[in-house]
Design a protein around this motif. Structure first.
Motif, PDB file in Angstrom:
ATOM      1  N   SER A 235       0.856  -1.187   0.000  1.00  0.00           N
ATOM      2  CA  SER A 235       0.000   0.000   0.000  1.00  0.00           C
ATOM      3  C   SER A 235       0.891   1.235   0.000  1.00  0.00           C
ATOM      4  CB  SER A 235      -0.942   0.020   1.217  1.00  0.00           C
ATOM      5  OG  SER A 235      -0.301   0.554   2.354  1.00  0.00           O
ATOM      6  N   ASP A 236       0.366   2.339  -0.487  1.00  0.00           N
ATOM      7  CA  ASP A 236       1.132   3.590  -0.513  1.00  0.00           C
ATOM      8  C   ASP A 236       1.453   4.060   0.900  1.00  0.00           C
ATOM      9  OD1 ASP A 236       0.989   3.590  -3.265  1.00  0.00           O
ATOM     10  OD2 ASP A 236      -0.654   5.043  -3.377  1.00  0.00           O
ATOM     11  N   THR A 237       0.531   3.843   1.831  1.00  0.00           N
ATOM     12  CA  THR A 237       0.753   4.268   3.210  1.00  0.00           C
ATOM     13  C   THR A 237       1.929   3.511   3.828  1.00  0.00           C
ATOM     14  OG1 THR A 237      -1.620   4.695   3.425  1.00  0.00           O
ATOM     15  CG2 THR A 237      -0.338   4.604   5.454  1.00  0.00           C
ATOM     16  N   LEU A 238       1.993   2.199   3.606  1.00  0.00           N
ATOM     17  CA  LEU A 238       3.136   1.424   4.084  1.00  0.00           C
ATOM     18  C   LEU A 238       4.426   1.875   3.409  1.00  0.00           C
ATOM     19  CD1 LEU A 238       1.662  -2.207   4.182  1.00  0.00           C
ATOM     20  CD2 LEU A 238       2.065  -0.670   6.117  1.00  0.00           C
ATOM     21  N   ALA A 239       4.352   2.177   2.121  1.00  0.00           N
ATOM     22  CA  ALA A 239       5.535   2.629   1.380  1.00  0.00           C
ATOM     23  C   ALA A 239       6.052   3.954   1.925  1.00  0.00           C
ATOM     24  CB  ALA A 239       5.207   2.751  -0.107  1.00  0.00           C
ATOM     25  N   ALA A 240       5.136   4.852   2.288  1.00  0.00           N
ATOM     26  CA  ALA A 240       5.536   6.145   2.849  1.00  0.00           C
ATOM     27  C   ALA A 240       6.274   5.943   4.176  1.00  0.00           C
ATOM     28  CB  ALA A 240       4.318   7.034   3.044  1.00  0.00           C
ATOM     29  N   GLY A 241       5.763   5.029   5.003  1.00  0.00           N
ATOM     30  CA  GLY A 241       6.449   4.725   6.256  1.00  0.00           C
ATOM     31  C   GLY A 241       7.811   4.103   6.024  1.00  0.00           C
ATOM     32  N   ALA A 242       7.890   3.221   5.035  1.00  0.00           N
ATOM     33  CA  ALA A 242       9.166   2.591   4.699  1.00  0.00           C
ATOM     34  C   ALA A 242      10.187   3.638   4.246  1.00  0.00           C
ATOM     35  CB  ALA A 242       8.956   1.553   3.604  1.00  0.00           C
ATOM     36  N   MET A 243       9.741   4.577   3.438  1.00  0.00           N
ATOM     37  CA  MET A 243      10.635   5.614   2.941  1.00  0.00           C
ATOM     38  C   MET A 243      11.170   6.467   4.091  1.00  0.00           C
ATOM     39  SD  MET A 243       9.898   8.441  -0.047  1.00  0.00           S
ATOM     40  CE  MET A 243       9.230   7.179  -1.126  1.00  0.00           C
ATOM     41  N   ALA A 244      10.307   6.768   5.051  1.00  0.00           N
ATOM     42  CA  ALA A 244      10.738   7.555   6.208  1.00  0.00           C
ATOM     43  C   ALA A 244      11.802   6.809   7.000  1.00  0.00           C
ATOM     44  CB  ALA A 244       9.535   7.874   7.092  1.00  0.00           C
ATOM     45  N   ALA A 245      11.633   5.494   7.168  1.00  0.00           N
ATOM     46  CA  ALA A 245      12.618   4.694   7.906  1.00  0.00           C
ATOM     47  C   ALA A 245      13.951   4.653   7.177  1.00  0.00           C
ATOM     48  CB  ALA A 245      12.075   3.279   8.101  1.00  0.00           C
ATOM     49  N   ILE A 246      13.900   4.502   5.858  1.00  0.00           N
ATOM     50  CA  ILE A 246      15.126   4.457   5.050  1.00  0.00           C
ATOM     51  C   ILE A 246      15.907   5.755   5.205  1.00  0.00           C
ATOM     52  CG2 ILE A 246      15.992   4.419   2.671  1.00  0.00           C
ATOM     53  CD1 ILE A 246      13.571   2.548   2.033  1.00  0.00           C
ATOM     54  N   GLN A 247      15.218   6.889   5.051  1.00  0.00           N
ATOM     55  CA  GLN A 247      15.888   8.192   5.109  1.00  0.00           C
ATOM     56  C   GLN A 247      16.389   8.499   6.518  1.00  0.00           C
ATOM     57  OE1 GLN A 247      12.561  10.315   3.420  1.00  0.00           O
ATOM     58  NE2 GLN A 247      13.442  10.309   1.355  1.00  0.00           N
ATOM     59  N   ALA A 248      15.611   8.092   7.536  1.00  0.00           N
ATOM     60  CA  ALA A 248      16.037   8.327   8.920  1.00  0.00           C
ATOM     61  C   ALA A 248      17.263   7.502   9.283  1.00  0.00           C
ATOM     62  CB  ALA A 248      14.891   8.010   9.880  1.00  0.00           C
TER      63      ALA A 248
ATOM     64  N   GLY B 173      19.748   7.016   7.287  1.00  0.00           N
ATOM     65  CA  GLY B 173      20.901   7.538   6.566  1.00  0.00           C
ATOM     66  C   GLY B 173      21.064   7.038   5.146  1.00  0.00           C
ATOM     67  N   TYR B 174      20.078   6.315   4.661  1.00  0.00           N
ATOM     68  CA  TYR B 174      20.110   5.838   3.277  1.00  0.00           C
ATOM     69  C   TYR B 174      19.301   6.784   2.390  1.00  0.00           C
ATOM     70  CZ  TYR B 174      21.707   1.486   5.436  1.00  0.00           C
ATOM     71  OH  TYR B 174      22.404   0.546   6.150  1.00  0.00           O
ATOM     72  N   SER B 175      19.601   6.732   1.091  1.00  0.00           N
ATOM     73  CA  SER B 175      18.887   7.598   0.150  1.00  0.00           C
ATOM     74  C   SER B 175      17.890   6.784  -0.674  1.00  0.00           C
ATOM     75  CB  SER B 175      19.864   8.309  -0.791  1.00  0.00           C
ATOM     76  OG  SER B 175      20.502   7.367  -1.649  1.00  0.00           O
ATOM     77  N   VAL B 176      16.824   7.483  -1.094  1.00  0.00           N
ATOM     78  CA  VAL B 176      15.805   6.914  -1.985  1.00  0.00           C
ATOM     79  C   VAL B 176      15.801   7.740  -3.269  1.00  0.00           C
ATOM     80  CG1 VAL B 176      13.340   6.427  -2.277  1.00  0.00           C
ATOM     81  CG2 VAL B 176      14.369   6.198  -0.014  1.00  0.00           C
ATOM     82  N   PRO B 177      16.056   7.148  -4.426  1.00  0.00           N
ATOM     83  CA  PRO B 177      16.223   5.720  -4.686  1.00  0.00           C
ATOM     84  C   PRO B 177      17.685   5.262  -4.774  1.00  0.00           C
ATOM     85  CG  PRO B 177      15.930   6.839  -6.747  1.00  0.00           C
ATOM     86  CD  PRO B 177      15.911   7.918  -5.685  1.00  0.00           C
ATOM     87  N   GLY B 178      18.639   6.160  -4.472  1.00  0.00           N
ATOM     88  CA  GLY B 178      20.052   5.825  -4.662  1.00  0.00           C
ATOM     89  C   GLY B 178      20.457   4.520  -4.017  1.00  0.00           C
ATOM     90  N   ASP B 179      20.175   4.403  -2.712  1.00  0.00           N
ATOM     91  CA  ASP B 179      20.526   3.169  -1.999  1.00  0.00           C
ATOM     92  C   ASP B 179      19.406   2.134  -2.071  1.00  0.00           C
ATOM     93  OD1 ASP B 179      23.056   4.109  -1.046  1.00  0.00           O
ATOM     94  OD2 ASP B 179      21.971   5.335   0.417  1.00  0.00           O
ATOM     95  N   ILE B 180      18.178   2.596  -1.871  1.00  0.00           N
ATOM     96  CA  ILE B 180      17.027   1.687  -1.839  1.00  0.00           C
ATOM     97  C   ILE B 180      15.859   2.324  -2.597  1.00  0.00           C
ATOM     98  CG2 ILE B 180      15.410   0.391  -0.389  1.00  0.00           C
ATOM     99  CD1 ILE B 180      17.435   0.638   1.910  1.00  0.00           C
ATOM    100  N   ALA B 181      15.423   1.669  -3.647  1.00  0.00           N
ATOM    101  CA  ALA B 181      14.247   2.129  -4.384  1.00  0.00           C
ATOM    102  C   ALA B 181      12.986   1.697  -3.627  1.00  0.00           C
ATOM    103  CB  ALA B 181      14.234   1.548  -5.793  1.00  0.00           C
ATOM    104  N   VAL B 182      11.927   2.479  -3.751  1.00  0.00           N
ATOM    105  CA  VAL B 182      10.672   2.170  -3.052  1.00  0.00           C
ATOM    106  C   VAL B 182       9.504   2.281  -4.036  1.00  0.00           C
ATOM    107  CG1 VAL B 182       9.110   2.780  -1.155  1.00  0.00           C
ATOM    108  CG2 VAL B 182      11.590   3.063  -0.870  1.00  0.00           C
ATOM    109  N   ALA B 183       8.621   1.290  -3.993  1.00  0.00           N
ATOM    110  CA  ALA B 183       7.403   1.308  -4.804  1.00  0.00           C
ATOM    111  C   ALA B 183       6.223   0.930  -3.919  1.00  0.00           C
ATOM    112  CB  ALA B 183       7.508   0.342  -5.981  1.00  0.00           C
ATOM    113  N   GLY B 184       5.077   1.529  -4.208  1.00  0.00           N
ATOM    114  CA  GLY B 184       3.872   1.262  -3.427  1.00  0.00           C
ATOM    115  C   GLY B 184       2.773   0.656  -4.269  1.00  0.00           C
ATOM    116  N   PHE B 185       1.573   0.735  -3.739  1.00  0.00           N
ATOM    117  CA  PHE B 185       0.415   0.130  -4.401  1.00  0.00           C
ATOM    118  C   PHE B 185      -0.827   0.909  -3.987  1.00  0.00           C
ATOM    119  CE2 PHE B 185      -2.615  -2.925  -5.856  1.00  0.00           C
ATOM    120  CZ  PHE B 185      -1.958  -3.844  -6.658  1.00  0.00           C
TER     121      PHE B 185
END
Length: 326
Positions: free
Chosen positions: A242-255, A257-269
């Motif tokens: 879900s997009d809501t889960l993806a948004a939370g995942a993106m926040a965790a990645i950035q917090a 110290g990783y970059s999106v999408p440089g280090d980890i790409a993220v896709a939702g639904f």
């Protein structure tokens, strides 16, 4: 204003006004137009109770959703309501939480003939229990559905849709693609996981990681992503159901110290507005949410008008929206 006053204003009989209100095709076009103009001019609101007594219908539909805070559910409900209002119906909304006791309480409306039909968005695992409670009341199921049966349903092909997302991530060169999923009692969750696994096989990707969110929320998505980041080998891409889960995942990645999408790409639904609001904007598989709702109402209206009509299974198409997150 009463129906008698409408008749006087339009210069027609009370019976003619009644036939117009009940959409009878025996009214002359000229007289129908007079009545409609009189109704518009007087802001006439028909008495719903009187209509129910006269027609044995309430012109009300019960809509039961598993979680109204889920943006996807909210968009489906908007589609149902839009189509209902066009056809002279209103909706009663129940936020069931997929709780059978809460559903049972709402379904008491059926025994009192307070609603003409029901549209549900509950977990597939709840359908047998709901079927017993709903009995022969006109019923349509959204998003979660059986592959065959007597219940009309509308949704998308979740397995194919998730394959589209995971295939896109693999084609972008991602080799450690993780999945953030939800409750497997939902059929969509099982099908999206099947699609994820089949694409890993198709692209010969041995690495896999699945984290289950406790609920469809931002904080649950963040926590599920933190679990993935705590592993010895972290993913280079994440697909959230879900997009809501993806948004939370993106926040965790950035917090972390990783970059999106440089280090980890993220896709939702889902393709909700949230996908455009976060930074970077989210790649997502957009469901035709409003169209699902509109089609659900058309199916329930058909079942109300033609109780003996065969159940229909309508599968709509989603589409991948590519944005900066992947």
């Amino acid at each position: 204003m009463s129906i008698q006053k409408i008749a006087r204003l339009a210069g027609v009989s009370v019976a003619t006004v009644s036939r117009v209100l009940n959409n009878s095709d025996t009214v002359k076009d000229a007289n129908r137009e007079k009545v409609l103009q009189a109704i518009k001019a007087s802001n006439y609101q028909p008495n719903l109770l009187a209509r129910q007594l006269r027609t044995a219908r309430s012109s009300m539909i019960l809509v039961m959703v598993s979680d109204i805070s889920n943006p996807f559910c909210a968009e489906v409900v908007k589609g149902i309501e839009e189509e209902a209002e066009k056809n002279g119906y209103r909706i009663l909304l129940c936020n069931s939480g997929s709780d059978i006791e809460r559903s049972r309480s709402s379904l008491q409306l059926l025994s009192g003939k307070m609603v003409d039909g029901i549209i549900t968005m509950d977990a597939f695992s709840k359908l047998p229990e709901l079927s017993h409670l709903i009995a022969d009341t006109p019923w349509v199921q959204c998003a979660e559905y059986a592959d065959a049966g007597d219940i009309s349903c509308v949704g998308i092909n979740d397995s194919e849709a998730s394959q589209q997302v995971v295939g896109y991530l693999a084609d972008q060169g991602r080799r450690r693609i993780a999945l953030i999923n939800h409750d497997l009692s939902y059929k969509y969750a099982r099908l999206r996981q099947q699609g994820y696994l089949s694409q890993l096989d198709e692209h010969n990707l041995d690495w896999q990681g699945i984290s289950y969110a406790s609920e469809l929320s931002f904080s649950a998505g963040r926590q599920a992503m933190m679990t993935l980041l705590a592993a010895d080998e972290i993913p280079d891409a994440v697909f959230a159901v879900s997009d809501t889960l993806a948004a939370g995942a993106m926040a965790a990645i950035q917090a972390s110290g990783y970059s999106v999408p440089g280090d980890i790409a993220v896709a939702g639904f889902d393709g909700t507005e949230l996908a455009e609001m976060i930074s970077p904007p989210l790649t997502t598989l957009a469901q035709p949410s409003r169209d699902i709702g509109r089609e659900a109402f058309r199916l329930i209206q058909q079942k109300i008008d033609q109780p003996d009509s065969a159940a229909q299974r309508v599968i709509l198409q989603g589409h991948l929206i590519k944005r900066a997150s992947a």
